[in-house]
Enzyme design. Structure first.
Site, mmCIF file in Angstrom:
data_model
loop_
_atom_site.group_PDB
_atom_site.id
_atom_site.type_symbol
_atom_site.label_atom_id
_atom_site.label_comp_id
_atom_site.label_asym_id
_atom_site.label_seq_id
_atom_site.Cartn_x
_atom_site.Cartn_y
_atom_site.Cartn_z
ATOM 1 N N GLU A 66 0.817 -1.214 0.000
ATOM 2 C CA GLU A 66 0.000 0.000 0.000
ATOM 3 C C GLU A 66 0.852 1.265 0.000
ATOM 4 O O GLU A 66 0.524 2.247 -0.682
ATOM 5 C CB GLU A 66 -0.941 0.000 1.217
ATOM 6 C CG GLU A 66 -2.094 -0.985 1.124
ATOM 7 C CD GLU A 66 -1.701 -2.410 1.511
ATOM 8 O OE1 GLU A 66 -2.564 -3.306 1.412
ATOM 9 O OE2 GLU A 66 -0.530 -2.618 1.913
ATOM 10 N N HIS A 135 -10.290 -5.579 9.775
ATOM 11 C CA HIS A 135 -11.048 -5.398 8.541
ATOM 12 C C HIS A 135 -12.436 -4.795 8.761
ATOM 13 O O HIS A 135 -13.291 -4.889 7.880
ATOM 14 C CB HIS A 135 -11.241 -6.746 7.821
ATOM 15 C CG HIS A 135 -9.983 -7.442 7.442
ATOM 16 N ND1 HIS A 135 -9.269 -8.224 8.322
ATOM 17 C CD2 HIS A 135 -9.295 -7.470 6.272
ATOM 18 C CE1 HIS A 135 -8.203 -8.723 7.711
ATOM 19 N NE2 HIS A 135 -8.188 -8.268 6.465
#
Length: 342
Positions: A66, A135
């Site tokens: 990322e 998450h």
């Protein structure tokens, strides 16, 4: 039937994909990148069909880094392109916040306005699936607190398309949050109210402007993303069972926050409940209530907020659903507010 006025019911995922395709067709500088956004069409369906239509030079999967690919998007934006980059889960911001905030958000400021950063970072938020703390967070306040970037979250497909078009065209970095429970992915389940009519063609939903999802006179319910639907369900129950008409405000833009629309509603109703599925402390619900207090609006009962408690999101579905805000909590808070006096 005139196809120009035909109703086109779409999911948020489809509306996002349609908006991306529209802008890619219009502007060759728009590219899409991230993990699994190409051949798979995005884990949450928001880039479906783009690879086949625009090819690997404009739609490309990235390595699992990322920091690397979001940093690359910042560079693309600085060079005159308009990248749309996906951070698959907002929880992953911990490994790439330097690229998001110290690079993207500050690029125009640090360059004295000479280098802008017209970049969209789209990312999923929200729990309810037993995916635990890695998450399932929302982190609205985390991003809304940081100057230099705009932050939006649609509650329905119509707004998703219009906000995405506005975000891509904006000269500033825009964080486009989408709630997993509203995407329209069959394996996730979808709140029915998020599937709405989406006009064919181009239109923008202005960034920085909240929406009135339901008009009312007796109490204001303020939500964003999925909690708008909690507010709408509570408002329907109040009208049907209590004869109380609630006004529902859809925040839509976390930063800049449209305080004026919220304050106008609260001035009319004199009561307010804010429903936010992010963490309680230092959160958006508290910011809304502080804005009401600072405006000196007289209230008929104390303001209330419903938020996720200040604990990591549990993995156990039973524990997780016990702490997530819902329509029943919203209804109970609204009834308490109606029954109390300040």
């Amino acid at each position: 039937m005139n196809t120009a006025t035909a109703i086109r019911k779409q999911t948020i995922a489809k509306a996002m994909s349609e908006a991306l395709a529209s802008e890619m067709e219009r502007d060759p500088g728009v590219v899409v990148l991230g993990e699994d956004i190409g051949k798979l069409g995005g884990v949450f369906g928001n880039t479906g069909g783009l690879l086949e239509r625009f090819g690997t030079e404009r739609v490309f999967d990235t390595p699992i880094s990322e920091t690397g690919f979001i940093g690359a998007a910042v560079g693309m934006a600085g060079a005159g392109m308009r990248p749309v980059v996906e951070l698959m889960f907002v929880d992953f911001f911990g490994v790439c916040m330097d690229a998001i905030y110290n690079l993207a958000a500050k690029q125009a400021y640090f360059s004295g306005g000479q280098v802008s950063c017209p970049m969209v970072l789209m990312t999923s938020v929200g729990g309810g699936y037993g995916d635990a703390g890695q998450h399932s967070q929302c982190l609205y306040a985390t991003f809304g607190h940081l100057p230099g970037m705009k932050v939006v979250i649609p509650s329905n497909a119509h707004d998703a398309k219009g906000l995405m078009l506005a975000a891509i065209r904006d000269e500033n970095p825009v964080v486009f949050m989408f709630h997993k429970a509203l995407q329209g992915m069959g394996w996730l389940g979808t709140v029915a109210g998020s599937i709405t009519d989406v006009p064919d063609g181009e239109y923008e939903v202005p960034i920085g402007k909240a929406g009135v999802a339901r008009e009312g006179t007796d109490i204001t319910l303020v939500g964003l993303g999925i909690t708008v639907h909690h507010c709408l369900a509570a408002a329907d129950a109040l009208s049907r069972e209590d004869g109380v008409e609630a006004e529902v405000i859809d925040i839509r833009t976390i930063a800049p926050l449209d305080r004026e629309t919220i304050l106008a509603s609260v001035r009319k109703t004199g009561r307010v409940v804010v429903v936010d599925d992010d963490y309680l402390s230092c959160g958006l619900a508290g910011e809304v209530i502080a804005s009401i207090a600072e405006a000196g609006i007289p209230l008929a009962s104390p303001p209330q907020r419903i938020s996720h408690p200040d604990i990591p999101i549990p993995f156990s579905p039973a524990l997780e659903h016990a702490v997530l805000p819902n329509a029943e909590m919203t209804l109970a808070a609204a009834r308490q507010s109606i029954g109390e006096r300040a």
